[in-house]
Write an enzyme that holds these catalytic residues in place. Structure first.
Site, PDB file in Angstrom:
ATOM      1  N   GLY A  53      24.416  66.893  11.031  1.00 54.94           N
ATOM      2  CA  GLY A  53      23.761  65.821  11.773  1.00 54.94           C
ATOM      3  C   GLY A  53      22.915  64.963  10.859  1.00 54.94           C
ATOM      4  N   CYS A  80      25.801  72.333   7.137  1.00 54.35           N
ATOM      5  CA  CYS A  80      24.981  71.204   6.703  1.00 54.35           C
ATOM      6  C   CYS A  80      23.621  71.242   7.407  1.00 54.35           C
ATOM      7  CB  CYS A  80      25.730  69.892   6.948  1.00 54.35           C
ATOM      8  SG  CYS A  80      25.056  68.486   6.033  1.00 54.35           S
ATOM      9  N   TYR A  81      23.362  70.338   8.354  1.00 56.45           N
ATOM     10  CA  TYR A  81      22.110  70.390   9.107  1.00 56.45           C
ATOM     11  C   TYR A  81      21.943  71.757   9.757  1.00 56.45           C
ATOM     12  CZ  TYR A  81      18.547  69.244  12.604  1.00 56.45           C
ATOM     13  OH  TYR A  81      17.398  69.233  13.364  1.00 56.45           O
ATOM     14  N   HIS A 170      30.782  70.769   4.068  1.00 54.34           N
ATOM     15  CA  HIS A 170      31.601  70.670   5.278  1.00 54.34           C
ATOM     16  C   HIS A 170      32.959  71.333   5.049  1.00 54.34           C
ATOM     17  CE1 HIS A 170      29.107  67.950   7.731  1.00 54.34           C
ATOM     18  NE2 HIS A 170      28.689  67.479   6.568  1.00 54.34           N
ATOM     19  N   GLU A 172      35.217  71.797   7.267  1.00 51.37           N
ATOM     20  CA  GLU A 172      36.205  71.212   8.172  1.00 51.37           C
ATOM     21  C   GLU A 172      36.898  69.982   7.596  1.00 51.37           C
ATOM     22  OE1 GLU A 172      32.251  69.193   9.238  1.00 51.37           O
ATOM     23  OE2 GLU A 172      32.966  71.106   8.458  1.00 51.37           O
ATOM     24  N   SER A 224      49.769  51.858  28.711  1.00 52.23           N
ATOM     25  CA  SER A 224      50.069  50.869  27.669  1.00 52.23           C
ATOM     26  C   SER A 224      51.427  51.114  27.033  1.00 52.23           C
ATOM     27  CB  SER A 224      48.987  50.919  26.579  1.00 52.23           C
ATOM     28  OG  SER A 224      49.090  52.128  25.830  1.00 52.23           O
ATOM     29  N   GLY A 225      51.965  52.323  27.200  1.00 49.98           N
ATOM     30  CA  GLY A 225      53.204  52.688  26.529  1.00 49.98           C
ATOM     31  C   GLY A 225      52.988  53.476  25.265  1.00 49.98           C
ATOM     32  N   GLY A 226      51.732  53.566  24.812  1.00 42.72           N
ATOM     33  CA  GLY A 226      51.416  54.390  23.657  1.00 42.72           C
ATOM     34  C   GLY A 226      51.424  55.865  24.032  1.00 42.72           C
ATOM     35  N   VAL A 227      51.364  56.722  23.037  1.00 35.25           N
ATOM     36  CA  VAL A 227      51.458  58.159  23.307  1.00 35.25           C
ATOM     37  C   VAL A 227      50.289  58.637  24.159  1.00 35.25           C
ATOM     38  CG1 VAL A 227      50.337  58.775  21.110  1.00 35.25           C
ATOM     39  CG2 VAL A 227      51.759  60.450  22.290  1.00 35.25           C
ATOM     40  N   ASP A 228      49.088  58.090  23.948  1.00 34.04           N
ATOM     41  CA  ASP A 228      47.920  58.570  24.686  1.00 34.04           C
ATOM     42  C   ASP A 228      48.072  58.333  26.185  1.00 34.04           C
ATOM     43  OD1 ASP A 228      46.988  58.970  22.112  1.00 34.04           O
ATOM     44  OD2 ASP A 228      45.853  57.107  22.084  1.00 34.04           O
ATOM     45  N   SER A 229      48.307  57.080  26.568  1.00 32.74           N
ATOM     46  CA  SER A 229      48.414  56.781  27.998  1.00 32.74           C
ATOM     47  C   SER A 229      49.685  57.381  28.589  1.00 32.74           C
ATOM     48  CB  SER A 229      48.376  55.267  28.229  1.00 32.74           C
ATOM     49  OG  SER A 229      49.473  54.619  27.631  1.00 32.74           O
ATOM     50  N   LYS A 366      44.680  62.769  17.965  1.00 37.96           N
ATOM     51  CA  LYS A 366      46.031  62.240  18.166  1.00 37.96           C
ATOM     52  C   LYS A 366      47.105  63.308  17.957  1.00 37.96           C
ATOM     53  CE  LYS A 366      46.830  58.279  18.453  1.00 37.96           C
ATOM     54  NZ  LYS A 366      46.944  57.357  19.607  1.00 37.96           N
TER      55      LYS A 366
END
Length: 510
Positions: A53, A80-81, A170, A172, A224-229, A366
């Site tokens: 953070g 870290c923090y 980090h 990750e 929208s036609g994208g993978v997400d929607s 994603k």
């Protein structure tokens, strides 16, 4: 219920990346605000991670923290923090940063302190990713120092009972060599995770949550036609069937052929195509500031969806494909993370909306969404479609958005997409696209002087959208794209290639 690892978010831009690494091991994890009180019982929790953070544990603005989390008897990892917090809270000592370290650094770790460091040979320095000002100068009672950086800063510490650890770097982040292995040892060996969380279990859990959330109401899905929607639409269709109504908004800011493709593939999802090109492009007239563009587009999207919902009984919900990178770059939803830019799905939403939100992918990256899409049976072409920003070409048309400039950008972008596909690179590249710059340069075409705009080509590799590296495209491919754009697209006489990484740049130019 699944085994759950809890991440307390202190505002790091990488908090969700920690979660992603854990979920790659098949382990479910939740992200909770760092200010959350500790639970009264452990339940299904198997461990706690304290994120990084931007605050200082020594400063007056340090986030509140309930030390009851440390009294649950669960394994703990501070990053870290989180390392500074553990030291400060448990009787160690933290110093304000004179020896600051940001970015790449080298550390030497002592595997004899704990097997969690077994992948870091003490005989050599290991590259890691640092981001700190303050640092620990004395470990708490019952803890041992486990390594230092090449600059002499304490890089890790471990509690004697082998149940609690802290890292100044980090693990990750991909730049930390063997960082994923270190996390795996903590999650698997120390926390005892069995790996019972999969894309299939996510689908089952999410379908149940959607049914519980929306009840018997109808849902408008912003498709929208994208993978997400597309994944959101498939999840909703599985959950509520014909009570799902998909709305595709042809806003005049799309790439060539997008509306036709959506009509072909999603007709069975109660699809309505709304022609709103004049409304959107007209609403952007004279606007050049990218944040205003996003706000205007977000407002108009919502109003279109509200109008569609008004024609349907019990249509009270709006579903959209918001992902975590959209969230963390737009608003601070958990820890005190910094806003980078608004995303139209998040920061661009108007304060007053007639519809409530359904965002089943809000906690995913994603690549995780793609795995879920494959589980749901979506086509490979849809699942592996390159990301396209919600505000569309408006944030790739720098300066004022006008119909002629959009036509120029659309034509140039189509050439880039065609050439990338012909080279067999479409799936190997995270994103490849064109940007039209509001900069005119002098050129010569047909023995005549030209004074036209500049087109920039952008191609990046990324795994999650949080960081990205520019792609060293073959010179002959760049040459073909440049030649075709200059010769075939009226209004462009110069093509440049963007070789910026994220950070410090972002993937999109606006």
């Amino acid at each position: 219920m699944h085994q759950t690892l809890t991440i307390l978010d202190f505002g790091s831009q990488y908090t969700q990346l920690i979660a992603r690494r854990v979920r790659e091991m098949g382990v479910f994890c939740e992200i909770r605000p760092c200010t959350d009180p500790a639970p009264s019982r452990v339940g299904d929790r198997i461990g706690v991670i304290l994120s990084g953070g931007p605050a200082s544990v020594l400063g007056p603005d340090a986030p509140a923290f309930d030390q009851g989390w440390l009294e649950l008897g669960l394994p703990v990892l501070g990053i870290c923090y989180g390392m500074q917090l553990l030291a400060n809270a448990l009787g160690g000592r933290v110093a304000a940063g004179i020896a600051r370290e940001y970015g790449a650094a080298d550390v030497r770790l002592d595997a004899s302190v704990s097997s969690i460091f077994a992948d870091f040979s003490p005989a050599e320095l290991h590259p890691v990713w640092m981001s700190h000002g303050d640092h620990v100068v004395a470990v708490p009672p019952g803890w041992r120092e486990a390594g230092r950086s090449a600059n002499g800063v304490m890089a890790a510490m471990a509690r004697a009972d082998g149940r609690a650890f802290a890292l100044q770097f980090h693990p990750e982040v991909a730049h930390t060599r063997n960082g994923a292995a270190l996390l795996r040892r903590f999650v698997r060996e120390v926390c005892g995770a069995t790996g019972d969380w999969t894309p299939g279990s996510f689908v089952e859990d999410t379908v149940d949550r959607i049914r519980e959330q929306v009840g018997e109401d109808r849902v408008i899905c912003a498709l929208s036609g994208g993978v997400d929607s597309s994944v959101v639409a498939a999840l909703l269709h599985r959950a509520i069937g014909d009570r799902l109504h998909c709305v595709f908004v042809d806003n005049g800011l799309l790439r060539s052929g997008e509306a036709e493709g959506v009509r072909r593939e999603f007709g069975e999802f109660n699809l309505v195509v709304v022609d709103a090109a004049e409304r959107f492009v007209g609403g952007l007239a004279g606007v050049t500031d990218p944040e205003r563009k996003r706000k205007i587009i977000g407002e108009m999207f919502i109003r279109v969806f509200e109008e569609q919902a008004a024609a349907l009984p019990r249509a009270k919900w709006l579903a959209q494909g918001t992902l975590y990178p959209d969230v963390i770059e737009s608003v601070s939803v958990r820890g005190p993370s910094a806003t980078i830019k608004t995303h139209h799905n998040v920061g661009g939403l108007p304060e007053r909306m007639a519809l409530s939100l359904v965002e089943p992918l809000r906690e995913l990256f994603k690549d995780e969404v793609r795995s879920v899409g494959e589980t749901l049976g979506l086509s490979a072409a849809r699942v592996w479609r390159q990301p396209f920003p919600g505000p569309g070409l408006a944030v790739r048309c720098l300066g004022e958005v006008t119909p002629p400039r959009l036509a120029t950008l659309r034509a140039a972008d189509a050439i880039v997409r065609e050439e990338i596909a012909a080279a067999g690179l479409e799936r190997a590249i995270w994103q490849s696209f064109c940007v039209l710059l509001p900069v005119r340069t002098v050129g010569v075409m047909g023995d005549e002087r030209t004074y036209d705009e500049v087109c920039a080509i952008r191609a990046v590799h990324s795994g999650d959208g949080m960081t990205a590296d520019w792609v060293p495209l073959p010179h002959d491919l760049l040459g073909r794209m440049s030649s075709r754009i200059i010769n075939q697209v009226r209004g462009v006489n110069r093509v440049v290639y963007d070789i910026s990484s994220k950070p410090p740049a972002t993937i999109e130019w606006e």
